[in-house]
Design a protein around this motif. Structure first.
Motif, PDB file in Angstrom:
ATOM      1  N   LEU A 150      27.124  50.992  46.259  1.00 46.71           N
ATOM      2  CA  LEU A 150      27.309  52.164  45.416  1.00 46.71           C
ATOM      3  C   LEU A 150      28.709  52.161  44.826  1.00 46.71           C
ATOM      4  O   LEU A 150      29.697  52.406  45.514  1.00 46.71           O
ATOM      5  CB  LEU A 150      27.070  53.450  46.213  1.00 46.71           C
ATOM      6  CG  LEU A 150      27.145  54.757  45.419  1.00 46.71           C
ATOM      7  CD1 LEU A 150      26.132  54.777  44.277  1.00 46.71           C
ATOM      8  CD2 LEU A 150      26.940  55.959  46.329  1.00 46.71           C
ATOM      9  N   VAL A 151      28.786  51.897  43.544  1.00 47.86           N
ATOM     10  CA  VAL A 151      30.077  51.823  42.858  1.00 47.86           C
ATOM     11  C   VAL A 151      30.598  53.209  42.514  1.00 47.86           C
ATOM     12  O   VAL A 151      31.776  53.514  42.673  1.00 47.86           O
ATOM     13  CB  VAL A 151      29.946  50.980  41.567  1.00 47.86           C
ATOM     14  CG1 VAL A 151      31.269  50.932  40.813  1.00 47.86           C
ATOM     15  CG2 VAL A 151      29.472  49.569  41.901  1.00 47.86           C
ATOM     16  N   LYS A 152      29.680  54.072  42.080  1.00 52.01           N
ATOM     17  CA  LYS A 152      30.097  55.387  41.621  1.00 52.01           C
ATOM     18  C   LYS A 152      28.927  56.356  41.650  1.00 52.01           C
ATOM     19  O   LYS A 152      27.790  55.974  41.399  1.00 52.01           O
ATOM     20  CB  LYS A 152      30.640  55.273  40.190  1.00 52.01           C
ATOM     21  CG  LYS A 152      31.280  56.522  39.629  1.00 52.01           C
ATOM     22  CD  LYS A 152      31.794  56.230  38.230  1.00 52.01           C
ATOM     23  CE  LYS A 152      32.482  57.436  37.621  1.00 52.01           C
ATOM     24  NZ  LYS A 152      32.939  57.164  36.227  1.00 52.01           N
ATOM     25  N   ALA A 153      29.224  57.629  41.954  1.00 51.65           N
ATOM     26  CA  ALA A 153      28.217  58.692  41.899  1.00 51.65           C
ATOM     27  C   ALA A 153      28.885  59.951  41.371  1.00 51.65           C
ATOM     28  O   ALA A 153      29.940  60.348  41.878  1.00 51.65           O
ATOM     29  CB  ALA A 153      27.620  58.942  43.273  1.00 51.65           C
ATOM     30  N   GLU A 154      28.305  60.539  40.345  1.00 51.22           N
ATOM     31  CA  GLU A 154      28.882  61.732  39.738  1.00 51.22           C
ATOM     32  C   GLU A 154      27.792  62.761  39.467  1.00 51.22           C
ATOM     33  O   GLU A 154      26.627  62.397  39.261  1.00 51.22           O
ATOM     34  CB  GLU A 154      29.557  61.410  38.410  1.00 51.22           C
ATOM     35  CG  GLU A 154      30.830  60.605  38.539  1.00 51.22           C
ATOM     36  CD  GLU A 154      31.518  60.417  37.201  1.00 51.22           C
ATOM     37  OE1 GLU A 154      32.761  60.404  37.184  1.00 51.22           O
ATOM     38  OE2 GLU A 154      30.819  60.276  36.178  1.00 51.22           O
ATOM     39  N   VAL A 161      21.722  54.757  36.890  1.00 43.79           N
ATOM     40  CA  VAL A 161      20.615  55.709  37.038  1.00 43.79           C
ATOM     41  C   VAL A 161      21.118  57.099  36.665  1.00 43.79           C
ATOM     42  O   VAL A 161      22.168  57.537  37.155  1.00 43.79           O
ATOM     43  CB  VAL A 161      20.078  55.729  38.483  1.00 43.79           C
ATOM     44  CG1 VAL A 161      18.893  56.685  38.594  1.00 43.79           C
ATOM     45  CG2 VAL A 161      19.695  54.329  38.944  1.00 43.79           C
ATOM     46  N   ARG A 162      20.381  57.772  35.802  1.00 48.84           N
ATOM     47  CA  ARG A 162      20.742  59.125  35.375  1.00 48.84           C
ATOM     48  C   ARG A 162      19.549  60.050  35.623  1.00 48.84           C
ATOM     49  O   ARG A 162      18.452  59.798  35.136  1.00 48.84           O
ATOM     50  CB  ARG A 162      21.091  59.138  33.886  1.00 48.84           C
ATOM     51  CG  ARG A 162      21.643  60.455  33.346  1.00 48.84           C
ATOM     52  CD  ARG A 162      21.980  60.279  31.866  1.00 48.84           C
ATOM     53  NE  ARG A 162      22.811  61.348  31.358  1.00 48.84           N
ATOM     54  CZ  ARG A 162      22.377  62.471  30.804  1.00 48.84           C
ATOM     55  NH1 ARG A 162      21.062  62.669  30.699  1.00 48.84           N
ATOM     56  NH2 ARG A 162      23.216  63.381  30.347  1.00 48.84           N
ATOM     57  N   THR A 218      24.537  60.936  37.996  1.00 47.97           N
ATOM     58  CA  THR A 218      24.471  59.514  37.646  1.00 47.97           C
ATOM     59  C   THR A 218      24.948  58.659  38.812  1.00 47.97           C
ATOM     60  O   THR A 218      25.900  59.018  39.513  1.00 47.97           O
ATOM     61  CB  THR A 218      25.335  59.191  36.411  1.00 47.97           C
ATOM     62  OG1 THR A 218      26.691  59.593  36.649  1.00 47.97           O
ATOM     63  CG2 THR A 218      24.790  59.904  35.178  1.00 47.97           C
ATOM     64  N   PHE A 219      24.256  57.556  39.011  1.00 50.63           N
ATOM     65  CA  PHE A 219      24.638  56.559  40.010  1.00 50.63           C
ATOM     66  C   PHE A 219      24.956  55.244  39.299  1.00 50.63           C
ATOM     67  O   PHE A 219      24.272  54.872  38.344  1.00 50.63           O
ATOM     68  CB  PHE A 219      23.485  56.285  40.980  1.00 50.63           C
ATOM     69  CG  PHE A 219      23.090  57.442  41.858  1.00 50.63           C
ATOM     70  CD1 PHE A 219      23.889  57.854  42.912  1.00 50.63           C
ATOM     71  CD2 PHE A 219      21.894  58.120  41.627  1.00 50.63           C
ATOM     72  CE1 PHE A 219      23.512  58.916  43.729  1.00 50.63           C
ATOM     73  CE2 PHE A 219      21.500  59.179  42.431  1.00 50.63           C
ATOM     74  CZ  PHE A 219      22.312  59.577  43.480  1.00 50.63           C
ATOM     75  N   THR A 220      25.989  54.570  39.790  1.00 50.73           N
ATOM     76  CA  THR A 220      26.269  53.198  39.376  1.00 50.73           C
ATOM     77  C   THR A 220      26.180  52.343  40.630  1.00 50.73           C
ATOM     78  O   THR A 220      26.959  52.532  41.568  1.00 50.73           O
ATOM     79  CB  THR A 220      27.675  53.060  38.755  1.00 50.73           C
ATOM     80  OG1 THR A 220      27.765  53.932  37.621  1.00 50.73           O
ATOM     81  CG2 THR A 220      27.924  51.627  38.319  1.00 50.73           C
ATOM     82  N   ARG A 221      25.239  51.429  40.648  1.00 52.53           N
ATOM     83  CA  ARG A 221      24.955  50.637  41.849  1.00 52.53           C
ATOM     84  C   ARG A 221      25.054  49.153  41.521  1.00 52.53           C
ATOM     85  O   ARG A 221      24.372  48.641  40.633  1.00 52.53           O
ATOM     86  CB  ARG A 221      23.554  51.005  42.333  1.00 52.53           C
ATOM     87  CG  ARG A 221      22.904  50.358  43.551  1.00 52.53           C
ATOM     88  CD  ARG A 221      23.705  49.641  44.562  1.00 52.53           C
ATOM     89  NE  ARG A 221      22.939  49.312  45.753  1.00 52.53           N
ATOM     90  CZ  ARG A 221      22.415  48.089  46.000  1.00 52.53           C
ATOM     91  NH1 ARG A 221      22.544  47.119  45.116  1.00 52.53           N
ATOM     92  NH2 ARG A 221      21.760  47.889  47.132  1.00 52.53           N
ATOM     93  N   ALA A 222      25.947  48.441  42.209  1.00 50.87           N
ATOM     94  CA  ALA A 222      26.102  47.005  41.992  1.00 50.87           C
ATOM     95  C   ALA A 222      24.798  46.292  42.333  1.00 50.87           C
ATOM     96  O   ALA A 222      24.225  46.514  43.403  1.00 50.87           O
ATOM     97  CB  ALA A 222      27.241  46.453  42.842  1.00 50.87           C
ATOM     98  N   MET A 245      18.475  58.806  46.140  1.00 53.48           N
ATOM     99  CA  MET A 245      17.541  57.802  45.635  1.00 53.48           C
ATOM    100  C   MET A 245      17.323  56.790  46.745  1.00 53.48           C
ATOM    101  O   MET A 245      18.271  56.373  47.420  1.00 53.48           O
ATOM    102  CB  MET A 245      18.097  57.103  44.396  1.00 53.48           C
ATOM    103  CG  MET A 245      17.179  56.016  43.840  1.00 53.48           C
ATOM    104  SD  MET A 245      17.887  55.248  42.350  1.00 53.48           S
ATOM    105  CE  MET A 245      16.621  54.009  42.001  1.00 53.48           C
ATOM    106  N   MET A 246      16.087  56.411  46.947  1.00 57.03           N
ATOM    107  CA  MET A 246      15.712  55.468  47.987  1.00 57.03           C
ATOM    108  C   MET A 246      14.886  54.347  47.359  1.00 57.03           C
ATOM    109  O   MET A 246      14.039  54.606  46.513  1.00 57.03           O
ATOM    110  CB  MET A 246      14.874  56.196  49.047  1.00 57.03           C
ATOM    111  CG  MET A 246      14.622  55.440  50.324  1.00 57.03           C
ATOM    112  SD  MET A 246      13.462  56.361  51.416  1.00 57.03           S
ATOM    113  CE  MET A 246      14.289  57.948  51.568  1.00 57.03           C
TER     114      MET A 246
END
Length: 307
Positions: free
Chosen positions: A229-233, A119-120, A244-248, A143-144
């Protein structure tokens, strides 16, 4: 070379797979308006004396986005200035904020690779000084989303497909009109983790050393427990923020919804800018997404295509 201010933090889930972000230039952009809601809790939204759209929401099952996507900016401008809104001409911001914008132009993109959801979100820095409530984080973006629904299924959370994040916002929360407990946070009436009646919550925070949030909202808001949540930047480039979110997709933790093909998920964004906390945020209307699933005729739906 343009100076870029960076503020980022990432976490990796146990057993999660991170293959890198997609080529965002090939991903469809969706423009949205994040607007200031003031004290418009779910009870206000569903009270016909206050809100003329109640019959549309309740009887016609019409989503808030269908009516307000076009004028969300106007609504936000009125509320933040303390102008009356709705049938009852309610002042939803009892302490008008003259130096702040009532809405923020934003956009998002989403993609997946079969293992992760990406998600960006981009937005322009709104005008106005700092609220000074959150001393550690000038900016937070959340984000929900719910547990999704298959074709012909029944939503676990009533009204989520129409009101989005408003199912967690009530008049008795801290900083709201009927608040009696200054520590009471968002909740869902009749929430049940076992029954999927909760909202998955992820949040990026701008403060140095601050960890992203991977939690949920059930009978109260919990800011931990998730493993998806794998990553958030996040970064700021000029006047533009990009998070950006990276969500498994598999989730795997407490309060993690599994994201899978064939379902439609209700979601929304919340932006706390200027060190804001509690209700002093900008929010999106309700939106929906599905993995590789086209839905015709629903403008607030987003098809997340595999890359």
């Amino acid at each position: 070379m343009k100076k870029i201010a960076w503020a980022f933090m990432g976490v990796f889930a146990a057993g999660g797979v991170f293959a890198g972000e997609p080529d965002w230039s090939k991903v469809t952009e969706r423009k949205i308006k994040l607007f200031y809601p003031g004290q418009s809790g779910l009870e206000w939204i569903l009270n016909k004396a206050d809100h003329s759209a109640v019959p549309d929401i309740v009887n016609k099952k019409r989503a808030c986005s269908k009516c307000h996507e076009g004028d969300a900016n106007e609504v936000g401008d009125k509320i933040i200035k303390g102008n009356p809104v709705g049938n009852s001409k309610t002042q939803l911001e009892p302490k008008p904020i003259a130096d702040r914008a009532g809405w923020v132009p934003a956009s998002f993109k989403m993609a997946h690779d079969g293992q992760n959801l990406y998600v960006r979100v981009e937005w322009e820095q709104p005008k106005g000084g700092s609220f000074g409530m959150d001393k550690k984080n000038e900016v937070k973006l959340a984000m929900m989303f719910d547990g999704g629904i298959s074709d012909g299924g029944t939503p676990a959370i009533d009204l989520a497909e129409r009101a989005g994040c408003w199912v967690t916002c009530h008049n008795d929360l801290r900083s709201m009109k009927e608040a009696k407990d200054d520590k009471k946070t968002k909740y869902i009436k009749g929430a049940a983790l076992d029954g999927g009646k909760f909202m998955d919550l992820i949040q990026w925070r701008s403060g140095k050393g601050e960890k992203p949030v991977d939690g949920f909202i059930a009978d109260k808001r919990v800011m931990e427990g998730g493993k998806g949540l794998v990553k958030a930047e996040g970064k700021k480039d000029g006047n533009k923020w990009v998070v950006t979110f990276t969500r498994a997709l598999a989730g795997g933790g407490t309060g993690d919804h599994k994201i899978e093909p064939g379902k439609i998920y209700d979601f929304g964004f919340a932006l706390h800018d200027g060190g804001a906390e509690a209700r002093y945020h900008y929010v999106s209307l309700n939106y929906q997404f599905g993995l590789d699933k086209a839905v015709e005729g629903v403008k607030y739906y987003y098809n997340v295509v595999k890359q």
